[in-house]
Design a protein around this motif. Structure first.
Motif, PDB file in Angstrom:
ATOM      1  N   SER A   8       0.832  -1.196   0.000  1.00 57.53           N
ATOM      2  CA  SER A   8       0.000   0.000   0.000  1.00 57.53           C
ATOM      3  C   SER A   8       0.871   1.251   0.000  1.00 57.53           C
ATOM      4  O   SER A   8       2.040   1.219   0.378  1.00 57.53           O
ATOM      5  N   CYS A   9       0.265   2.339  -0.424  1.00 56.48           N
ATOM      6  CA  CYS A   9       0.956   3.623  -0.536  1.00 56.48           C
ATOM      7  C   CYS A   9       1.395   4.092   0.847  1.00 56.48           C
ATOM      8  O   CYS A   9       0.609   4.079   1.795  1.00 56.48           O
ATOM      9  N   LYS A  10       2.665   4.506   0.975  1.00 55.65           N
ATOM     10  CA  LYS A  10       3.185   4.955   2.267  1.00 55.65           C
ATOM     11  C   LYS A  10       2.643   6.331   2.653  1.00 55.65           C
ATOM     12  O   LYS A  10       2.864   6.793   3.763  1.00 55.65           O
ATOM     13  N   PHE A  11       1.957   6.989   1.734  1.00 60.55           N
ATOM     14  CA  PHE A  11       1.427   8.321   2.042  1.00 60.55           C
ATOM     15  C   PHE A  11      -0.060   8.287   2.369  1.00 60.55           C
ATOM     16  O   PHE A  11      -0.480   8.884   3.346  1.00 60.55           O
ATOM     17  N   CYS A  12      -0.848   7.553   1.549  1.00 57.07           N
ATOM     18  CA  CYS A  12      -2.299   7.588   1.793  1.00 57.07           C
ATOM     19  C   CYS A  12      -2.885   6.229   2.131  1.00 57.07           C
ATOM     20  O   CYS A  12      -4.061   6.128   2.461  1.00 57.07           O
ATOM     21  N   GLY A  13      -2.075   5.163   2.009  1.00 56.81           N
ATOM     22  CA  GLY A  13      -2.566   3.840   2.390  1.00 56.81           C
ATOM     23  C   GLY A  13      -3.331   3.101   1.301  1.00 56.81           C
ATOM     24  O   GLY A  13      -3.692   1.941   1.465  1.00 56.81           O
ATOM     25  N   GLU A  37       3.524   3.592  -8.218  1.00 56.49           N
ATOM     26  CA  GLU A  37       2.865   4.906  -8.245  1.00 56.49           C
ATOM     27  C   GLU A  37       1.433   4.728  -7.747  1.00 56.49           C
ATOM     28  O   GLU A  37       0.644   3.985  -8.337  1.00 56.49           O
ATOM     29  N   CYS A  38       1.128   5.412  -6.658  1.00 63.11           N
ATOM     30  CA  CYS A  38      -0.203   5.302  -6.062  1.00 63.11           C
ATOM     31  C   CYS A  38      -1.256   5.870  -7.014  1.00 63.11           C
ATOM     32  O   CYS A  38      -1.102   6.987  -7.515  1.00 63.11           O
ATOM     33  N   GLN A  39      -2.313   5.099  -7.234  1.00 58.41           N
ATOM     34  CA  GLN A  39      -3.349   5.543  -8.169  1.00 58.41           C
ATOM     35  C   GLN A  39      -4.357   6.483  -7.512  1.00 58.41           C
ATOM     36  O   GLN A  39      -5.283   6.954  -8.153  1.00 58.41           O
ATOM     37  N   LYS A  40      -4.140   6.737  -6.204  1.00 61.69           N
ATOM     38  CA  LYS A  40      -5.028   7.695  -5.543  1.00 61.69           C
ATOM     39  C   LYS A  40      -4.344   9.047  -5.353  1.00 61.69           C
ATOM     40  O   LYS A  40      -4.836  10.067  -5.801  1.00 61.69           O
ATOM     41  N   CYS A  41      -3.169   9.044  -4.685  1.00 59.08           N
ATOM     42  CA  CYS A  41      -2.520  10.340  -4.407  1.00 59.08           C
ATOM     43  C   CYS A  41      -1.356  10.622  -5.354  1.00 59.08           C
ATOM     44  O   CYS A  41      -0.837  11.728  -5.368  1.00 59.08           O
ATOM     45  N   GLY A  42      -0.928   9.631  -6.132  1.00 58.12           N
ATOM     46  CA  GLY A  42       0.121   9.845  -7.128  1.00 58.12           C
ATOM     47  C   GLY A  42       1.540   9.699  -6.600  1.00 58.12           C
ATOM     48  O   GLY A  42       2.513   9.774  -7.369  1.00 58.12           O
TER      49      GLY A  42
HETATM   50 ZN   LIG Z   1      -1.219   7.342  -2.107  1.00 59.71          ZN
END
Ligand SMILES: [Zn+2]
Length: 308
Positions: A8-13, A37-42
């Motif tokens: 999972s994304c380390k910034f937004c999960g 590359e997170c598909q939510k926060c980028g």
């Molecule tokens: Zn993210």
């Protein structure tokens, strides 16, 4: 491009990450690395961190160069220059650290930390300009040292310090760290109320990343473990209690010429800029960087967060 749902994304999960291949290009070491590359926060993150990263920080890595001191006369000039700049805002005389100080307005006795300070040169420049409570942290330095009375470099992380600060700065060190939430939390803990956290780092909002992916010079595999977007970092900072004050894009022509050199398959260490670009081309690239910054698509930014 693949999708990896196992991490999972380390910034937004968020758990939808698209993956991109990368290799070490600054020194031409190569290797196979993958960024998600997170598909939510980028935001971007290195999926598998090598067990021994020291291989990727050879002795000519820039942060290991020797600290250069100023003589009495130059210290005096730097003191005058900063004071005139702060009083007038005259850009032509701004020292490299001028815009940050103008925004944050620390006093000359403010307690200032530079996390990932390398050889401590930036703190030394602040010392030469008159600041007298300066602390650099870098677990990779040889040993702790008191450079001057009022400027100490500590061979440890800021988490290991018992002190609190009025200003904590990270100039292109944040992206070398593994766990952004922990870093932000410890900065929050180590700040005095009203204190500022300044983070300068590459950002995934970068147009060059979106166009060139693995050739983007500031992807810098595998040294850059995390690269946030403005949204990714701002949301995470606010989650730990920090408040966004301002984000200023401060990218340079490096994003274009560095990336072009990588696209040609040349390592940064072996390349001489003049061999690849004319003076006119470089002037145009500087102009393009300014335009990208205004449009919020440059490849790095300066974040100002405040502890209320
Ligand atoms: Zn993210």
């Amino acid at each position: 491009m693949l999708t990896d749902n196992s991490i999972s994304c380390k910034f937004c999960g968020h758990s939808d990450l698209h993956t991109y291949p990368a290799e070490e290009r600054m020194f031409g070491i190569g290797g196979n690395f993958t960024y998600g590359e997170c598909q939510k926060c980028g935001s971007l993150q290195l999926i598998t961190i090598p067990e021994d990263l020291s291989v990727y920080y050879p002795s000519d890595y820039y942060s290991f160069s020797t600290l250069k001191k100023s003589d009495f006369k130059n210290q005096l000039l730097k003191k005058v220059r900063l004071r005139v700049f702060l009083a007038t805002g005259l850009k032509s005389i701004a020292p490299i650290y001028g815009s940050w100080l103008k925004k944050i307005k620390p006093s000359f006795n403010s307690k200032i930390a530079d996390v990932g300070c390398g050889n401590g040169q930036l703190l030394y420049e602040l010392f030469a300009s008159g600041f007298r409570n300066l602390h650099g942290f870098d677990p990779f330095m040889e040993k702790s040292v008191e450079v001057e009375k009022g400027l100490s470099l500590w061979k440890k992380t800021i988490e290991e310090s018992d002190d609190r600060f009025d200003l904590i700065m990270m100039h292109h060190s944040f992206e070398h760290m593994e766990n952004p939430e922990l870093v932000l939390k410890s900065c929050f803990d180590k700040l005095n109320p009203g204190g500022y956290l300044l983070i300068r780092c590459p950002v995934g909002d970068s147009e060059v990343w979106k166009e060139k992916h693995q050739y983007w010079v500031q992807l810098d595999a595998p040294r850059h473990l995390i690269i946030p977007t403005v949204k990714g970092l701002t949301d995470l900072a606010e989650k730990v209690g920090l408040k966004k004050d301002e984000v200023v894009f401060d990218s340079t022509d490096f994003q274009f010429w560095g990336t072009a050199i990588y696209e040609k398959g040349i390592s940064l260490r072996k390349s001489k800029l003049g061999e690849h670009f004319s003076k006119d081309e470089l002037v145009a690239l500087k102009q393009k960087a300014l335009q990208f910054n205004q449009e919020g698509k440059g490849d790095q930014a300066c974040f100002y967060f405040k502890k209320a």
